[in-house]
Design a protein around this motif. Structure first.
Motif, PDB file in Angstrom:
ATOM      1  N   PRO A 159       0.793  -1.228   0.000  1.00 26.41           N
ATOM      2  CA  PRO A 159       0.000   0.000   0.000  1.00 26.41           C
ATOM      3  C   PRO A 159       0.825   1.276   0.000  1.00 26.41           C
ATOM      4  CG  PRO A 159       0.140  -0.834   2.223  1.00 26.41           C
ATOM      5  CD  PRO A 159       0.874  -1.835   1.350  1.00 26.41           C
ATOM      6  N   PHE A 160       2.147   1.168   0.138  1.00 25.58           N
ATOM      7  CA  PHE A 160       2.970   2.362   0.268  1.00 25.58           C
ATOM      8  C   PHE A 160       3.196   2.997  -1.106  1.00 25.58           C
ATOM      9  CE2 PHE A 160       6.853   4.837   0.861  1.00 25.58           C
ATOM     10  CZ  PHE A 160       6.552   5.499   2.039  1.00 25.58           C
ATOM     11  N   PHE A 161       2.958   4.314  -1.202  1.00 22.14           N
ATOM     12  CA  PHE A 161       3.123   5.045  -2.467  1.00 22.14           C
ATOM     13  C   PHE A 161       4.417   5.844  -2.410  1.00 22.14           C
ATOM     14  CE2 PHE A 161       2.852   8.447  -5.451  1.00 22.14           C
ATOM     15  CZ  PHE A 161       2.042   8.014  -6.481  1.00 22.14           C
ATOM     16  N   PHE A 162       5.266   5.645  -3.422  1.00 25.66           N
ATOM     17  CA  PHE A 162       6.509   6.416  -3.485  1.00 25.66           C
ATOM     18  C   PHE A 162       6.967   6.503  -4.932  1.00 25.66           C
ATOM     19  CE2 PHE A 162      11.240   6.804  -2.876  1.00 25.66           C
ATOM     20  CZ  PHE A 162      11.206   8.082  -2.353  1.00 25.66           C
ATOM     21  N   ASP A 163       7.290   7.705  -5.365  1.00 22.97           N
ATOM     22  CA  ASP A 163       7.784   7.934  -6.725  1.00 22.97           C
ATOM     23  C   ASP A 163       9.309   7.829  -6.692  1.00 22.97           C
ATOM     24  OD1 ASP A 163       8.486   8.796  -9.264  1.00 22.97           O
ATOM     25  OD2 ASP A 163       6.905  10.325  -9.335  1.00 22.97           O
ATOM     26  N   LEU A 164       9.821   6.632  -6.855  1.00 16.16           N
ATOM     27  CA  LEU A 164      11.252   6.381  -6.703  1.00 16.16           C
ATOM     28  C   LEU A 164      12.065   7.057  -7.809  1.00 16.16           C
ATOM     29  CD1 LEU A 164      13.470   4.923  -5.107  1.00 16.16           C
ATOM     30  CD2 LEU A 164      13.069   2.915  -6.564  1.00 16.16           C
ATOM     31  N   ASP A 165      11.566   7.018  -9.040  1.00 13.55           N
ATOM     32  CA  ASP A 165      12.301   7.634 -10.148  1.00 13.55           C
ATOM     33  C   ASP A 165      12.450   9.145  -9.928  1.00 13.55           C
ATOM     34  OD1 ASP A 165      12.573   5.203 -11.401  1.00 13.55           O
ATOM     35  OD2 ASP A 165      10.837   5.477 -12.710  1.00 13.55           O
ATOM     36  N   GLN A 166      11.386   9.797  -9.477  1.00 16.82           N
ATOM     37  CA  GLN A 166      11.462  11.239  -9.233  1.00 16.82           C
ATOM     38  C   GLN A 166      12.380  11.537  -8.049  1.00 16.82           C
ATOM     39  OE1 GLN A 166      10.395  13.301 -11.306  1.00 16.82           O
ATOM     40  NE2 GLN A 166      10.411  15.297 -10.285  1.00 16.82           N
ATOM     41  N   HIS A 168      15.038   9.843  -7.251  1.00 13.97           N
ATOM     42  CA  HIS A 168      16.406   9.760  -7.778  1.00 13.97           C
ATOM     43  C   HIS A 168      16.755  11.018  -8.582  1.00 13.97           C
ATOM     44  CE1 HIS A 168      16.448   5.084  -7.502  1.00 13.97           C
ATOM     45  NE2 HIS A 168      16.880   5.655  -6.382  1.00 13.97           N
ATOM     46  N   ALA A 169      15.779  11.540  -9.328  1.00 11.84           N
ATOM     47  CA  ALA A 169      16.025  12.762 -10.109  1.00 11.84           C
ATOM     48  C   ALA A 169      16.305  13.953  -9.186  1.00 11.84           C
ATOM     49  CB  ALA A 169      14.816  13.057 -11.006  1.00 11.84           C
ATOM     50  N   ILE A 170      15.589  14.034  -8.077  1.00 14.02           N
ATOM     51  CA  ILE A 170      15.809  15.115  -7.110  1.00 14.02           C
ATOM     52  C   ILE A 170      17.193  14.994  -6.488  1.00 14.02           C
ATOM     53  CG2 ILE A 170      15.046  16.077  -4.906  1.00 14.02           C
ATOM     54  CD1 ILE A 170      12.184  15.172  -5.714  1.00 14.02           C
ATOM     55  N   ILE A 171      17.563  13.784  -6.082  1.00 11.42           N
ATOM     56  CA  ILE A 171      18.870  13.554  -5.463  1.00 11.42           C
ATOM     57  C   ILE A 171      19.999  13.900  -6.430  1.00 11.42           C
ATOM     58  CG2 ILE A 171      20.414  11.778  -4.537  1.00 11.42           C
ATOM     59  CD1 ILE A 171      18.209  12.661  -2.619  1.00 11.42           C
ATOM     60  N   ALA A 172      19.765  13.618  -7.714  1.00 14.29           N
ATOM     61  CA  ALA A 172      20.789  13.886  -8.733  1.00 14.29           C
ATOM     62  C   ALA A 172      20.809  15.345  -9.179  1.00 14.29           C
ATOM     63  CB  ALA A 172      20.568  12.972  -9.930  1.00 14.29           C
ATOM     64  N   GLY A 173      19.916  16.145  -8.664  1.00 14.34           N
ATOM     65  CA  GLY A 173      19.869  17.556  -9.052  1.00 14.34           C
ATOM     66  C   GLY A 173      19.159  17.811 -10.358  1.00 14.34           C
ATOM     67  N   LYS A 174      18.432  16.822 -10.861  1.00 17.19           N
ATOM     68  CA  LYS A 174      17.741  16.963 -12.139  1.00 17.19           C
ATOM     69  C   LYS A 174      16.293  17.407 -11.983  1.00 17.19           C
ATOM     70  CE  LYS A 174      20.632  13.379 -14.270  1.00 17.19           C
ATOM     71  NZ  LYS A 174      20.654  12.042 -14.930  1.00 17.19           N
ATOM     72  N   ALA A 175      15.810  17.474 -10.745  1.00 14.70           N
ATOM     73  CA  ALA A 175      14.453  17.937 -10.473  1.00 14.70           C
ATOM     74  C   ALA A 175      14.456  18.621  -9.114  1.00 14.70           C
ATOM     75  CB  ALA A 175      13.473  16.763 -10.495  1.00 14.70           C
ATOM     76  N   THR A 176      13.485  19.500  -8.911  1.00 14.12           N
ATOM     77  CA  THR A 176      13.441  20.259  -7.654  1.00 14.12           C
ATOM     78  C   THR A 176      12.345  19.789  -6.714  1.00 14.12           C
ATOM     79  OG1 THR A 176      12.003  21.904  -8.679  1.00 14.12           O
ATOM     80  CG2 THR A 176      14.395  22.307  -8.731  1.00 14.12           C
ATOM     81  N   GLY A 177      11.463  18.903  -7.190  1.00 10.31           N
ATOM     82  CA  GLY A 177      10.388  18.432  -6.325  1.00 10.31           C
ATOM     83  C   GLY A 177       9.640  17.284  -6.950  1.00 10.31           C
ATOM     84  N   PHE A 178       8.688  16.765  -6.202  1.00  9.21           N
ATOM     85  CA  PHE A 178       7.884  15.641  -6.682  1.00  9.21           C
ATOM     86  C   PHE A 178       6.733  16.123  -7.546  1.00  9.21           C
ATOM     87  CE2 PHE A 178       9.942  13.669  -3.024  1.00  9.21           C
ATOM     88  CZ  PHE A 178      10.289  12.422  -3.536  1.00  9.21           C
ATOM     89  N   ASN A 179       6.287  15.259  -8.458  1.00 13.00           N
ATOM     90  CA  ASN A 179       5.143  15.553  -9.299  1.00 13.00           C
ATOM     91  C   ASN A 179       3.849  15.192  -8.575  1.00 13.00           C
ATOM     92  OD1 ASN A 179       6.839  16.299 -11.481  1.00 13.00           O
ATOM     93  ND2 ASN A 179       7.099  14.138 -12.023  1.00 13.00           N
ATOM     94  N   ASN A 180       2.768  15.779  -9.020  1.00 13.81           N
ATOM     95  CA  ASN A 180       1.460  15.456  -8.475  1.00 13.81           C
ATOM     96  C   ASN A 180       0.568  14.966  -9.603  1.00 13.81           C
ATOM     97  OD1 ASN A 180      -0.873  15.249  -7.006  1.00 13.81           O
ATOM     98  ND2 ASN A 180      -1.126  17.444  -6.643  1.00 13.81           N
ATOM     99  N   PRO A 181       0.213  13.660  -9.647  1.00 13.85           N
ATOM    100  CA  PRO A 181       0.254  12.719  -8.531  1.00 13.85           C
ATOM    101  C   PRO A 181       1.535  11.894  -8.439  1.00 13.85           C
ATOM    102  CG  PRO A 181      -0.976  11.746 -10.325  1.00 13.85           C
ATOM    103  CD  PRO A 181      -0.564  13.123 -10.775  1.00 13.85           C
ATOM    104  N   GLY A 182       2.389  11.906  -9.399  1.00 17.48           N
ATOM    105  CA  GLY A 182       3.583  11.083  -9.369  1.00 17.48           C
ATOM    106  C   GLY A 182       3.311   9.662  -9.835  1.00 17.48           C
ATOM    107  N   LYS A 183       4.355   8.853  -9.840  1.00 18.02           N
ATOM    108  CA  LYS A 183       4.272   7.469 -10.295  1.00 18.02           C
ATOM    109  C   LYS A 183       4.635   6.536  -9.143  1.00 18.02           C
ATOM    110  CE  LYS A 183       6.275   4.262 -13.679  1.00 18.02           C
ATOM    111  NZ  LYS A 183       7.298   4.108 -14.759  1.00 18.02           N
ATOM    112  N   ASP A 184       3.754   5.590  -8.868  1.00 13.72           N
ATOM    113  CA  ASP A 184       3.955   4.678  -7.743  1.00 13.72           C
ATOM    114  C   ASP A 184       4.946   3.585  -8.128  1.00 13.72           C
ATOM    115  OD1 ASP A 184       3.839   3.141  -5.486  1.00 13.72           O
ATOM    116  OD2 ASP A 184       1.760   2.510  -5.733  1.00 13.72           O
TER     117      ASP A 184
END
Length: 220
Positions: A159-166, A168-184
């Motif tokens: 049941p846990f929702f987490f956008d793992l790809d996003q 990783h993008a944030i950690i790598a400096g390629k994104a500044t935040g999560f998308n809404n709704p994101g990808k589970d």
């Protein structure tokens, strides 16, 4: 039967109201438990449909593909233990224990433990046993004790929702935040779940509690 903790995979949720909701997650595995039956993914604690009860959920063995779930099993040498601190000293005052044997999950507690910390033993008598629900079963198998504790064990959709790809993008400096709704990232994967619904009156607390989850291996 003495037990010892396999690794420091402990999910902690602090200062939670007896009538509230909490969750803690650990989908990032420590090397000692990666791909093992002792690996914890999630801890959930929340009100039951009867708000006089509190539900404790322990999820283990994450990222099970549907093709692998039917063969997944609980480990008879692993103790799954909910630890409950009801006076704020970060030491377990009560434990609820579950251990697998012969196709069933056996439950103990809630009971004051005779030992605390990284070592445990089964406390008291079995309060109830439930057959492990088979993967794909039309309805879950549950058991309710004479004191009103309901128990379940078996596979469930994670049941846990987490956008793992996003992430990783944030950690790598390629994104500044999560998308809404994101990808589970965990969509379509399963966990092995142990669920205990307990009347709050059995927890000896009317205020806030700390809850954490441990898995501990039997000593050879």
């Amino acid at each position: 039967m003495k037990q010892k903790k396999l690794a420091l995979i402990v999910l902690v949720a602090v200062a939670t109201s007896i009538g509230g909701f909490l969750l803690a997650s650990d989908h990032i595995d420590a090397p000692a438990v990666k791909n093992q039956t002792t690996d914890i993914t999630d801890l959930y604690v929340f009100n039951g449909s009867d708000t006089n009860n509190l539900v404790f959920v322990a999820n283990t063995q994450g990222l099970l593909a549907p093709s692998a779930t039917a063969a997944a099993a609980f480990d008879p040498n692993t103790l799954i233990q909910f630890n409950i601190d009801n006076n704020g000293d970060n030491v377990e005052d009560l434990v609820i224990q579950a251990i697998y044997a012969d196709g069933k999950m056996n439950f103990y507690g809630p009971v004051k433990p005779s030992t605390t910390g990284i070592r445990s033993k089964l406390e008291g008598d079995i309060i109830g046993s439930v057959a492990v629900t088979a993967y794909g079963a039309g309805s879950p198998v549950t058991y309710t004790t004479g004191s009103g504790i309901m128990v379940f064990a078996g596979p469930r959709d994670d049941p846990f929702f987490f956008d793992l790809d996003q992430y990783h993008a944030i950690i790598a400096g390629k994104a500044t935040g999560f998308n809404n709704p994101g990808k589970d990232a965990f969509a379509g994967t399963n966990v092995m779940s142990v669920v205990v619904e307990v009347p709050k009156k059995l927890l000896n607390s009317t205020g806030k509690i700390n809850v954490w989850l441990t898995t501990k291996k039997k000593e050879s």
